[in-house]
Scaffold this motif. Sequence first.
Motif, PDB file in Angstrom:
ATOM      1  N   PRO A 169      70.152  66.863  59.113  1.00 51.05           N
ATOM      2  CA  PRO A 169      71.482  66.345  59.486  1.00 51.05           C
ATOM      3  C   PRO A 169      71.469  64.843  59.732  1.00 51.05           C
ATOM      4  O   PRO A 169      72.434  64.158  59.406  1.00 51.05           O
ATOM      5  N   ALA A 170      70.355  64.337  60.269  1.00 51.77           N
ATOM      6  CA  ALA A 170      70.283  62.890  60.515  1.00 51.77           C
ATOM      7  C   ALA A 170      70.326  62.137  59.185  1.00 51.77           C
ATOM      8  O   ALA A 170      70.958  61.080  59.064  1.00 51.77           O
ATOM      9  N   THR A 171      69.658  62.692  58.172  1.00 54.11           N
ATOM     10  CA  THR A 171      69.670  62.059  56.852  1.00 54.11           C
ATOM     11  C   THR A 171      71.086  62.015  56.295  1.00 54.11           C
ATOM     12  O   THR A 171      71.520  61.005  55.733  1.00 54.11           O
ATOM     13  N   ILE A 172      71.801  63.115  56.451  1.00 57.11           N
ATOM     14  CA  ILE A 172      73.178  63.165  55.931  1.00 57.11           C
ATOM     15  C   ILE A 172      74.043  62.131  56.649  1.00 57.11           C
ATOM     16  O   ILE A 172      74.800  61.387  56.024  1.00 57.11           O
ATOM     17  N   LYS A 173      73.887  62.074  57.966  1.00 60.29           N
ATOM     18  CA  LYS A 173      74.759  61.172  58.745  1.00 60.29           C
ATOM     19  C   LYS A 173      74.477  59.703  58.446  1.00 60.29           C
ATOM     20  O   LYS A 173      75.376  58.878  58.537  1.00 60.29           O
ATOM     21  N   ASN A 174      73.232  59.399  58.118  1.00 62.37           N
ATOM     22  CA  ASN A 174      72.893  57.986  57.911  1.00 62.37           C
ATOM     23  C   ASN A 174      72.638  57.660  56.448  1.00 62.37           C
ATOM     24  O   ASN A 174      71.901  56.733  56.143  1.00 62.37           O
ATOM     25  N   PHE A 175      73.243  58.419  55.560  1.00 60.01           N
ATOM     26  CA  PHE A 175      72.916  58.218  54.143  1.00 60.01           C
ATOM     27  C   PHE A 175      73.433  56.867  53.643  1.00 60.01           C
ATOM     28  O   PHE A 175      74.578  56.502  53.895  1.00 60.01           O
ATOM     29  N   PRO A 176      72.586  56.114  52.903  1.00 61.26           N
ATOM     30  CA  PRO A 176      72.983  54.751  52.516  1.00 61.26           C
ATOM     31  C   PRO A 176      73.851  54.689  51.252  1.00 61.26           C
ATOM     32  O   PRO A 176      73.491  54.044  50.275  1.00 61.26           O
ATOM     33  N   TRP A 177      74.995  55.344  51.243  1.00 59.32           N
ATOM     34  CA  TRP A 177      75.894  55.207  50.089  1.00 59.32           C
ATOM     35  C   TRP A 177      76.401  53.774  50.012  1.00 59.32           C
ATOM     36  O   TRP A 177      76.694  53.175  51.039  1.00 59.32           O
ATOM     37  N   PRO A 178      76.545  53.250  48.800  1.00 57.22           N
ATOM     38  CA  PRO A 178      77.102  51.898  48.693  1.00 57.22           C
ATOM     39  C   PRO A 178      78.522  51.844  49.269  1.00 57.22           C
ATOM     40  O   PRO A 178      78.952  50.819  49.792  1.00 57.22           O
TER      41      PRO A 178
END
Lengths: 308, 756
Positions: free
Chosen positions: B129-138
């Motif tokens: 979940p942390a990865t999803i919340k902080n995902f680096p989308w442009p």
Amino acid sequence: MTQNPSALDPKKSFQGLILTLQTFWARQGAVVLQPYDMEVGAGTFHPATTLRSLGKKPWKAAYVQPSRRPKDGRYGENPNRLQHYYQFQVILKPSPDNLQDLYLQSLAAIGVDSVLHDIRFVEDDWESPTLGAWGLGWECWCDGMEVSQFTYFQQVAGVECSPVSGELTYGLERLAMYVQGVENVYDLNFNGLDGDARISYGDVFLQAEQEYSRHNFEAADVKKLFGDFERAEAECKALLAFGERDDKHLMVLPAYDQCVKASHAFNLLDARGVISVTERQSYILRVRELAKACGAAWLKTDGAGLVG
Amino acid sequence: MSDLLFELFSEEIPARMQAQAAADLKKLVTDALVERGLLYEAATSFATPRRLTLHIVGLPPSQPDQREEKKGPRVGAPEAAVAGFLKSAGLASLDEARIDTDKKGGQFYVAVIEKKGAPTLDVLAEILPATIKNFPWPKSMRWGAASAEANPLRWVRPLHAIVATFGPETEEPEIVPFEVGGIKAGNVTFGHRFLAPGALKVRRFDDYVSKLYDAKVVLDPARRRDVILHDCKDLAFAQGLELVEDEGLLHEVAGLVEWPVVLMGEFDAGFLDIPGEVIRATIRANQKCFVLRDPATGGLANKFLLVSNVLASDGGKAIAAGNGRVVRARLSDALYFWQTDQGPLPDFSASGKPPLDQRLEKLRALNIVFHAKLGTQGQRVDRIIALARELAPKVGADPEKAARASELAKADLVTEVVGEFPETQGLMGRRYAELQGEDAEVAAAIEEHYKPQGPTDRIPNAPVSVAVALADKLDTLVGFWAIDEKPTGSKDPFALRRAALGVIRIILENGLRLRLADLIDGALAWHLTEPDPEIDALSAREYLMTVKHLDIAVGLAKRRRTERGEIVAPTGEGYLRAAGVEGELKAFFADRLKIDLRDRGARHDLLDAVFALGGDDLVLIVRRIEALDAFLKTEDGASLLAGYKRAANILKAEEKKDGGGAFEAAPSGDLLVEAEERALFAAMETATAEADAALKAENFEAAMQALSTLRAPTDAFFDKVTVNADKPELRKNRLSLLSKLRRAIHLVADFSRIGG
């Protein structure tokens, strides 16, 4: 008079296409509105979208909006480009989880079958510098043709959308050309009838396209338009000041009309080619300032859901 | 060992973001695992328009246990210290601590903290979940009712479902227990949007991939690209045509479909009058379709290939027909643009000049800003004309042709076709120039002045093209340096690195003997360094007459004289700025050249050895490096290097005792007592003279050959002669001899920078 079912058939008549979309979205609980009675460049400018997308109050509306893009005039000689055309606009606040499905169902309702056609969502982030608005979404393709714009508003009039609205904009002429299998917009069947009773899009609009193209490129009075812009801008500011009441606002909609007027005057000036690249930016900025002020004022009204 | 299957199912992800997103997903999750002591055997990630998927193989069931010893206070320490120790170590009382004795015999407490490794499933439930919340989308967005709340989940488009299963191959995997943005991780995904939209219950990666495939989803983008390319070639071949391959487009369309189906469409052959590049640009940019070549004519065929996302019930007839209709409409527009550009331009036709010249007038009249601090495109054109005219004789071009090509070089920017398809700039200018009867060299230069665009692009070699290409790039470089807009880190918005490399490659490829300092000063002299609103109305030429420019020119002239030894005090800001730009830009070119040569396999230390000599004639620098490389590969070269190193090491050690520069004086012939040192001395006289002469003739091979004759006497010297002789005058003289040897070798390169 005998009834002719083709008159309402979305695949046979332009009006049938519009009526079918209206019926579809009415069934989804949308308020079916009539067009905004001002000259605008796109359906987004209707206050039912720009202003109603601000604030917490839920909102669902659908309407046809005549859209004017003076620069796109081609004297009626281009089969695809018009300076006046129709958009069908749907705004749903908050954006429902199944918005893509609803959109596809609406296409099915007008006869675009996803088993037979290639429907695609192709990245197209939407931005309106004049409205201070942006959103993420797609242009929707049907067999390689862009037939709609699909946007999740993130910001409108400089205000963060909270909640986010989903906006669908159907290019009605393009869609109709597609479902009717016509290559020239002026050949569209408007009323769905045949023979002498047939009324085409050209019968209704060709003369208008020719006359307005002349007007937009050759005749529109530049001096008057510059004046129009200045007056509308001043009026907008004055009305906003007049309506200011502490934490409430009592005159947003009339002020917004003036913002839209300024925007249209700018579009005409742009078509006349009298606005240089650098000036262009500053005019866009001036309209945006008006739009932002209207948006901020709207948040202080019942319409935004502040009260009740 | 257990495996993770992780899928994020969303609305359509922009094609251009998919590959990076898949890579980011893999990196973020695996980094987080490793950081928590969880190593894995392999990880792969995939993207389709609607999903990002990560598969990690070979994870342990839990983190390794950890044991930590914590030193506490001495026995009998004050109560506060003991309390603090117990608290920080998490002990209930001192009974749980051990007592150790240090070297001096003092006793102190030690806490042994044993941390049991957490189950991997729990770690994943924290990481995912942390990865999803902080995902680096442009670019990411909010959506739905949740968007009205504080800190809503952001994703590239609305996220709908999450699959996260974890377990060993032999058992039913577990679902990683977490929820994010109201979406609970589970084991259900969905098939193709139209062909198989139903829910799919999945266990692990293997059945996931095959169930998706049955549900008309090809998970692996590489496989989708293969299918598309293969089918495109087959369909083309069946019609006796060739696919015009397009790697960028292939990647894009593979990101637009989950189930690629290639279909052929057609357009009216009449449109083939439009230049092929414009047809291709139209069909590519607007329709994302491939074009086909007809081997019989060498030109394009009136057919195209589209990649559909569905296998339609009519075999794709309606889809191909629909696409054909759109392509026809687009080509009608393109044809209109192409023809309009060849006609007179309203408001600019009064001069009676040819069409492209009218566009140039429009370009000037529009006052299109090139950069706020560098003036308009029109002013830029004037500078390029002036500079290209100056450069022309140096590169063997006719100055008037170079000037004419420069004049027209940017005119196509205001044509309809380039307005619609910016990637056809240059090429369209060339076509329109040819149509209005411009000289062939001039027309070619209009296209080629943008080249080379990248490392694989063709380098112009026609003299007129070279002059304009250099002028264009130098004007850009010098301009941005003058206003201090240099590339930093990964940021190079004006593509200045590419421009510099372009200059370098044009010079090297064509063997142009130009000095960078002259090029930079030449460009600078025509440049607006400080445009201000008052002079906007003036042309660049008029501006050149203003004081500010003269200041620079005078500054440059003064510095030239300074270099010749005349002492002239630098004055004025213009002088300082010009000198600064020249120095910095030269260093920038040197860096680009080094990187380019290294990329092409040159040894880094040899580059340093030659660059240490200074100089800014790129052709000579490269020839010197090549000669050095070849020389060091010979036995003479290798042993000369060994001899040099020995001499340099001795000198370095002795210079420490006697001070730097202690042995710079010429060795005295009278003090040479041994035969070997006399021989080396004599050999050096000859070799240095020969090397000098060869260098003057720019014959580096001969210079190095001359120095290589020093090898035998050097070896003999070290064999027989004791450098650190007892007699101080002999010692000093021998060291001076070695110093002279070092200087002689430095004539060809700074050998001290060569490794090995």
